[in-house]
Structures are given as structure tokens and as C-alpha cells.
Scaffold this motif. Structure first.
Motif, PDB file in Angstrom:
ATOM      1  N   ASP A  85      -0.357   4.382   1.855  1.00  0.00           N
ATOM      2  CA  ASP A  85      -0.273   4.595   2.813  1.00  0.00           C
ATOM      3  C   ASP A  85       0.439   4.154   3.645  1.00  0.00           C
ATOM      4  OD1 ASP A  85      -2.349   4.778   4.389  1.00  0.00           O
ATOM      5  OD2 ASP A  85      -3.416   2.611   4.188  1.00  0.00           O
ATOM      6  N   ARG A  86       0.073   4.148   5.309  1.00  0.00           N
ATOM      7  CA  ARG A  86       1.296   3.387   6.384  1.00  0.00           C
ATOM      8  C   ARG A  86       2.683   4.244   5.869  1.00  0.00           C
ATOM      9  NH1 ARG A  86      -2.152  -1.204   5.064  1.00  0.00           N
ATOM     10  NH2 ARG A  86      -4.010  -0.907   6.419  1.00  0.00           N
TER      11      ARG A  86
ATOM     12  N   THR B 139       0.877  -0.868  -0.126  1.00  0.00           N
ATOM     13  CA  THR B 139       0.091  -0.328  -0.263  1.00  0.00           C
ATOM     14  C   THR B 139       0.921   1.243   0.052  1.00  0.00           C
ATOM     15  OG1 THR B 139      -0.059   0.371   2.293  1.00  0.00           O
ATOM     16  CG2 THR B 139      -1.963  -1.572   1.427  1.00  0.00           C
TER      17      THR B 139
END
Length: 357
Positions: free
Chosen positions: A307-308, A301
Motif C-alpha cells: 500500500d502507498r 504498509t
């Protein structure tokens, strides 16, 4: 309790596999010394190029394969006759390349998790003596692998690692909402997997229990519950021979039981780690506007949407000693580490003669 462990054509003196710890936590030094002491030592594939001296900022995948072979060579210098293998995550972009590099580098055992290694026998077809060992958390996963391998390659696994997601460290092959509910029974799974191979194929496959193994009592319990051996990783971090930086080891010794928890990895898998600095891990990538430079995972991701956080660079930072913004993976028992010891001392404690009461 010195029963040997047979995995394919290889017999280790003690029923212990050292678990693979990625991004150079278990590299040539740790794997070599575990093998020298009579266990199965594993060099972990993820991020092996980083901090190897072979990666120049542009040649990650080439350096990955070269570094993998270099660490295997280092391990064999320590234990020329030892059983040395590798752990290769199926989720890695260069999974197939790394399996081939491992075989070329002399790996005797290939352990695969973070996905089902359905095509593994094809990658090692020219090296039939290399033992193939999938990691599963369910009977269903073991059945899928065995039936595919038998149908397509006329081969069964040489052993199966049954990993307990409630206690194991690093990436876990289970949905995060299913972890820690108390419903998972590791040793029931061990016995069911063993019975499946016995019933369906009329053969005895060694089943290895992984997750939460720390001391002699844990090993004896696993063997009494039907496992043929254990896989142990976190216990070996606080040794002189572990490939991690001293600060990484100190992080284990300083943590408390409540400091260990779950995070969602950008690989789409939950992972168990020391989570006291999880906000700093994410903040590092924001502060430095870190982009995906390596593409190390097939699905990520962070690579796809930002993301993250970047998993491999966060693990790399920790391995080098930055435990403030780096990710430190561990099992549930890491808090029990209270000193730097040696691999030999751990083997003596686990398998040595006990003084008579």
C-alpha cells in the motif's frame, strides 16, 4: 539575541538546532557548517546508507551504521569543536544500532522523534555526556518519557523539542485529522512542558520550538513566548552547504504555498511535503514493480501490503535530483525560499547585529 543554548553539558553560541532531514538532506556537510556557525548541527539517520558509496545492494543495515559514522566524521572535519549530533527516528528498524553508531561516532546530542524513545538512556548509558532530546507534540508525551526515564534510568531529558504539526515538515507525530484544525497551540504546549519539569522535578529543562521557524521574527517570537531555542530545518535546504541535489533545492524555490500539503506515509504517520507530484511517486513503484528491499521501518504498509509507496526510495530519488517521482519533504514555509544562500548568511540574518533605525 545571542543568548546561548545549554543542552546537557554542551553550550551552543546561538539558540538554534538544525532539524534532521532524512535520506541525506542533512548529512555531514550541512550539520558541520551549522555547528561551525554556532548552532547545533544534526545528521539525520533515515536512509543515510543510500547514496553513501557504502551500500552495495545487500548490506543496508551494516552500511547504515558505517555511513552514519562517516557523516559525523565529515561534520567534525568542518567544525572540530562544534556541537554535532544526530536525529534518529524511533520508527527505524535499526534504531538501536544507529543510536549506538552515533555515540561511537562522537555525536554530542541525540534527538529522537517519530515515536517515543522510552529506552534511549539505556542505549547511551556508557556515554553520560551525550545529551538526549526527545521530540514531542504534547505535554502528555513529555510526561510519559520523563517519568519512564526517571523511574528506570534516574535520568531526565537534557532538552525537549516541541514540534508544531501544523507547520513542521516531514513525518509528524499527530493524527492527520488533527492537523490544521487551528486547535493546536504550540507555545502553550512549550510553556506547559516547561512548567511540568519545573513542578514535578524542580528543574529547568530547555524547551525547543520546532515547526514554522523561518526568519528572525519567528525566532524572536519563539523566545518571547517562552521557548529556550528553536529548531529550523527547511530554511537550510536552499544553502550551498545542504547535502541535497541542486534539483531538490530548486523544487523549494519553484513551489507555491498551495503546493505544500499532507500525505500519509507508509510509516503510518502523516508527512508534510510538496505534493504536486504525489501521483507520480506512487506510479513509479507501480511501473517498476518496486518491492520492499530494505525493511528500513519497523512498521510499514508498503512492506506489509504494498500500500502507498516506498518511502525511503522515494526520498532517495529526490535527494539525488529526481523530483518528478521523488518525494520532497518540507515545512509550510518552504515556498518562501527564493535564492541559494549560505548557512553563515542565515545565521547573520537571524542573530547578527541589527542596524539602528
Amino acid at each position: 539575541m545571542t543568548q546561548p543554548l545549554r543542552i546537557g553539558k554542551h553550550i551552543s553560541r546561538y539558540p538554534l538546532i538544525q532539524g534532521g532531514m532524512g535520506v541525506r538532506i542533512s548529512a555531514g556537510s550541512l550539520a558541520g557548517h551549522v555547528a561551525k556557525c554556532g548552532g547545533v548541527g544534526l545528521v539525520a539517520a533515515p536512509g543515510i546508507a543510500l547514496n553513501s558509496g557504502l551500500y552495495d545492494g545487500r548490506n543496508y543495515f551494516q552500511a547504515d551504521a558505517e555511513a552514519f559514522k562517516a557523516e559525523l566524521a565529515k561534520a567534525y572535519e568542518i567544525a572540530p569543536d562544534g556541537i554535532i549530533g544526530v536525529n534518529v527516528m524511533v520508527a527505524l528498524t535499526d534504531y538501536e544500532q544507529l543510536v549506538r553508531a552515533a555515540v561511537e561516532g562522537g555525536a554530542k546530542v541525540i534527538v529522537c522523534g517519530a515515536g517515543l524513545p522510552m529506552g534511549l538512556p539505556e542505549l547511551t548509558a556508557d556515554h553520560p555526556d551525550v545529551a538526549l532530546v526527545p521530540i514531542v507534540s504534547s505535554v502528555r508525551a513529555a510526561q510519559l518519557i520523563a517519568r519512564k526515564w526517571q523511574k528506570s534510568y534516574q535520568r531526565l531529558p537534557d532538552a525537549v523539542v516541541v514540534e508544531d504539526p501544523d507547520t513542521a515538515g516531514g513525518h509528524l507525530g499527530e493524527k492527520i485529522e488533527n492537523i490544521g484544525t487551528g486547535e493546536y497551540d504550540q507555545y502553550d504546549t512549550v510553556r506547559q512542558v516547561k512548567e511540568f519539569f519545573r513542578r514535578e522535578y524542580g528543574t529547568e529543562i530547555p524547551i525547543i520550538a520546532a515547526g514554522g521557524i523561518w526568519d528572525r521574527a519567528d525566532v524572536e517570537h519563539a523566545l518571547a513566548e517562552g521557548a529556550d531555542g528553536v529548531q529550523m530545518a527547511s530554511r537550510f535546504v536552499c544553502t550551498e552547504e545542504c547535502d541535497a541535489d541542486e534539483a531538490f533545492k530548486q523544487k523549494y524555490m519553484a513551489c507555491n504555498q498551495e503546493d505544500i500539503g499532507l500525505i500519509m506515509s507508509p510509516a503510518g504517520l502523516p508527512g508534510r511535503a510538496i505534493i504536486t507530484n504525489k501521483d507520480q511517486i506512487r506510479q513509479h513503484d507501480l511501473d517498476y514493480d518496486t518491492s520492499c528491499m530494505l525493511g528500513c521501518l519497523k512498521k510499514c504498509t508498503y512492506k506489509e501490503t504494498g500500500d502507498r509507496f516506498c518511502i525511503v526510495s522515494s526520498l532517495d530519488r529526490a535527494q539525488r535530483g529526481d523530483t518528478e517521482t521523488g518525494l520532497v519533504f518540507c515545512g509550510t514555509n518552504a515556498w518562501k525560499a527564493d535564492r541559494i544562500t549560505t548557512v553563515q548568511a542565515i545565521f547573520d540574518e537571524l542573530f547578527g547585529e541589527q542596524p539602528e533605525a
